[in-house]
Design an enzyme around this catalytic site. Structure first.
Site, PDB file in Angstrom:
ATOM      1  N   ASN A  21     -27.696  -5.379  -9.577  1.00 36.16           N
ATOM      2  CA  ASN A  21     -26.295  -4.988  -9.734  1.00 36.16           C
ATOM      3  C   ASN A  21     -25.636  -4.582  -8.421  1.00 36.16           C
ATOM      4  OD1 ASN A  21     -28.435  -3.086 -10.583  1.00 36.16           O
ATOM      5  ND2 ASN A  21     -26.825  -1.567 -10.416  1.00 36.16           N
TER       6      ASN A  21
ATOM      7  N   THR B  22     -25.179   1.948 -38.470  1.00 38.38           N
ATOM      8  CA  THR B  22     -24.144   1.033 -38.950  1.00 38.38           C
ATOM      9  C   THR B  22     -23.639   0.164 -37.804  1.00 38.38           C
ATOM     10  OG1 THR B  22     -23.481   2.605 -40.639  1.00 38.38           O
ATOM     11  CG2 THR B  22     -21.870   0.913 -40.056  1.00 38.38           C
TER      12      THR B  22
ATOM     13  N   CYS C 275     -23.654   4.475 -10.834  1.00 38.60           N
ATOM     14  CA  CYS C 275     -24.266   5.643 -11.462  1.00 38.60           C
ATOM     15  C   CYS C 275     -24.590   6.722 -10.447  1.00 38.60           C
ATOM     16  CB  CYS C 275     -25.548   5.244 -12.172  1.00 38.60           C
ATOM     17  SG  CYS C 275     -25.316   3.808 -13.206  1.00 38.60           S
TER      18      CYS C 275
HETATM   19  C1  LIG Z   1     -24.439  -2.012 -16.112  1.00 42.34           C
HETATM   20  C2  LIG Z   1     -25.893  -2.215 -16.102  1.00 42.34           C
HETATM   21  C3  LIG Z   1     -26.726  -1.552 -17.021  1.00 42.34           C
HETATM   22  C4  LIG Z   1     -26.188  -0.566 -18.026  1.00 42.34           C
HETATM   23  O1  LIG Z   1     -25.454  -1.214 -19.017  1.00 42.34           O
HETATM   24  P1  LIG Z   1     -24.601  -0.388 -20.079  1.00 42.34           P
HETATM   25  O2  LIG Z   1     -24.228  -1.399 -21.099  1.00 42.34           O
HETATM   26  O3  LIG Z   1     -23.425   0.139 -19.333  1.00 42.34           O
HETATM   27  O4  LIG Z   1     -25.465   0.674 -20.629  1.00 42.34           O
HETATM   28  C5  LIG Z   1     -28.075  -1.816 -16.976  1.00 42.34           C
HETATM   29  N1  LIG Z   1     -28.586  -2.672 -16.083  1.00 42.34           N
HETATM   30  C6  LIG Z   1     -27.836  -3.323 -15.197  1.00 42.34           C
HETATM   31  C7  LIG Z   1     -28.466  -4.273 -14.236  1.00 42.34           C
HETATM   32  C8  LIG Z   1     -26.465  -3.106 -15.167  1.00 42.34           C
HETATM   33  O5  LIG Z   1     -25.717  -3.746 -14.263  1.00 42.34           O
END
Ligand SMILES: *Cc1c(COP(=O)(O)O)cnc(C)c1O
Length: 396
Positions: free
Chosen positions: A154, A243, A331
């Site tokens: 990411n 749900t 994060c």
């Molecule tokens: C954004 C991301 C996540 C977290 O995803 P969410 O749906 O926001 O919990 C996990 N792994 C990677 C590689 C990401 O880019």
């Protein structure tokens, strides 16, 4: 004139495509039924919508609809895959192999597993951010139950050698899980051809809504089982109770359809702009790209660049009101710690600090990229003018 601020943080989240919102709308009001209600038309309508979305998600990754488990996102998918496999296969072994540059949702799930008696090996990466497959294979023990390697990173966009990894896993009879959140919808991902046993994805990274995602769990050759982390009504074949969020699931399905139909177009669009952006920024003295520069080994929409002798915090602060971007992962961007991903590539603290992650997307324009190149160049020059470090460096 370009409209400010411009958004270059698509790796953190994407806006919903208006076509996705449109598909979702009826499911908030008229078609509000609980997909688990078997006794009336409201429930059937919900169930029908969910089952169509399940097919749409499966189609994007080459899976069967029965192999899709809806989750609240990739964080939950990562937790469910790692903890669920660990719990179920624990009698077989307690060893998991993963990588130092994984998302926190994977790393922290692994730390949790360590507290439960699991043993986790965190493989290093090379200067480009890639793992060494030989090192991975050497790390496998008789007690290894799972290999967890993300599809694409990411922060730097580097794509791991997924097929090589899955071949190694197969050969040793070890399950292979990949967090493919950044890759699905952006590059072709196919669980059959790629040899993937479990895969996590998230809607809000591919122009769908937040708070919904899916975990692919292989049903044949081999049949993967896992222990639910959310107990209750037994939804999603008992793997994830609760749900179902029908409107969001419909949105995820629609987003997957659009990504499949428009992947070629989207890729050509972002890659051309990304290359311009990267080449433009690389004309700045002391600029360098982090991660592989091989286009085959990198997501088309991502670049990560460091500028030497710059205070990264000041750079972000200076750009912040005009350009939405991030340094390192979203994060951890609240903390002053430099990105652990860039440090794993071997970057020194100061360079890791002075890096920008730029994520482009479906609605990024030429004007925005021209503006970003100019604006970032000006800001770097302005900060260096005031910088004693830069003066000293230039005079050596
Ligand atoms: C954004 C991301 C996540 C977290 O995803 P969410 O749906 O926001 O919990 C996990 N792994 C990677 C590689 C990401 O880019």
């Amino acid at each position: 004139m370009v409209k400010l601020p411009i958004y270059l943080d698509y790796n953190s989240t994407t806006p919903c495509d208006p076509r996705v919102v449109e598909a979702m709308l009826p499911y908030f009001t008229r078609k509000f039924g609980n997909a688990a209600s078997r006794s009336h038309v409201f429930g059937w309508e919900g169930e029908e919508a969910v089952s169509q979305a399940r097919e749409q998600v499966a189609a994007l990754i080459g899976a069967e609809p029965e192999e899709i488990v809806f989750t609240s996102g990739a964080t939950e998918g990562d937790n469910l895959a790692l903890k669920g496999v660990f719990e179920l296969y624990r009698s077989k072994g307690n060893h998991i192999i993963t990588v130092a540059t994984e998302h926190k949702a994977v790393l922290d799930s692994c730390h949790h597993i360590e507290k439960l008696g699991g043993e986790v090996e965190f493989l290093p990466v090379d200067a480009e951010g890639l793992i060494d497959p030989a090192q991975l294979e050497a790390a496998i023990r008789p007690t290894t139950i799972l290999i967890a390697v993300m599809y694409a990173n990411n922060e730097i966009g580097v794509i791991q050698p997924i097929r090589t990894i899955s071949n190694i896993a197969r050969r040793h009879g070890v399950l292979f899980f990949t967090d493919a959140t950044q890759a699905v919808g952006k590059v072709p991902v196919n669980v059959q051809e790629d040899g993937i046993d479990l895969l996590a994805l998230s809607a809000h990274k591919l122009y769908g809504p937040k708070g919904i995602g899916a975990l692919y769990v292989r049903r044949r050759d081999p049949r993967v089982r896992l222990t639910a982390q959310m107990d209750g009504g037994g939804h999603e074949k008992g793997m994830r109770s609760g749900t179902l969020n029908v409107p969001a699931i419909v949105g995820l399905g629609k987003a997957c359809v659009l990504c499949a139909a428009e992947m070629k177009k989207d890729t050509a669009h972002v890659m051309a702009l990304r290359d311009q952006l990267e080449n433009g920024l690389l004309t700045i003295e002391g600029a360098r790209v982090n991660g592989s520069r091989d286009p085959q080994k990198r997501l088309p929409q991502t670049t990560n660049i460091s500028f030497s002798h710059i205070d990264g915090q000041a750079l972000l602060a200076g750009l912040g009101k005009d350009i939405a971007l991030s340094s390192g992962s979203a994060c951890t961007s609240a903390s002053m710690e430099p990105s652990y991903v860039l440090k794993a590539l071997g970057l020194a603290d100061d360079l890791a600090h002075s890096s920008l992650r730029l994520g482009l997307g479906r609605w990024t324009t030429q004007e925005e990229i021209d503006y970003a190149i100019r604006r970032i160049g000006d800001e770097v020059a302005r900060l260096r003018e005031k910088s004693i470090l830069w003066e000293t460096y230039k005079n050596i």
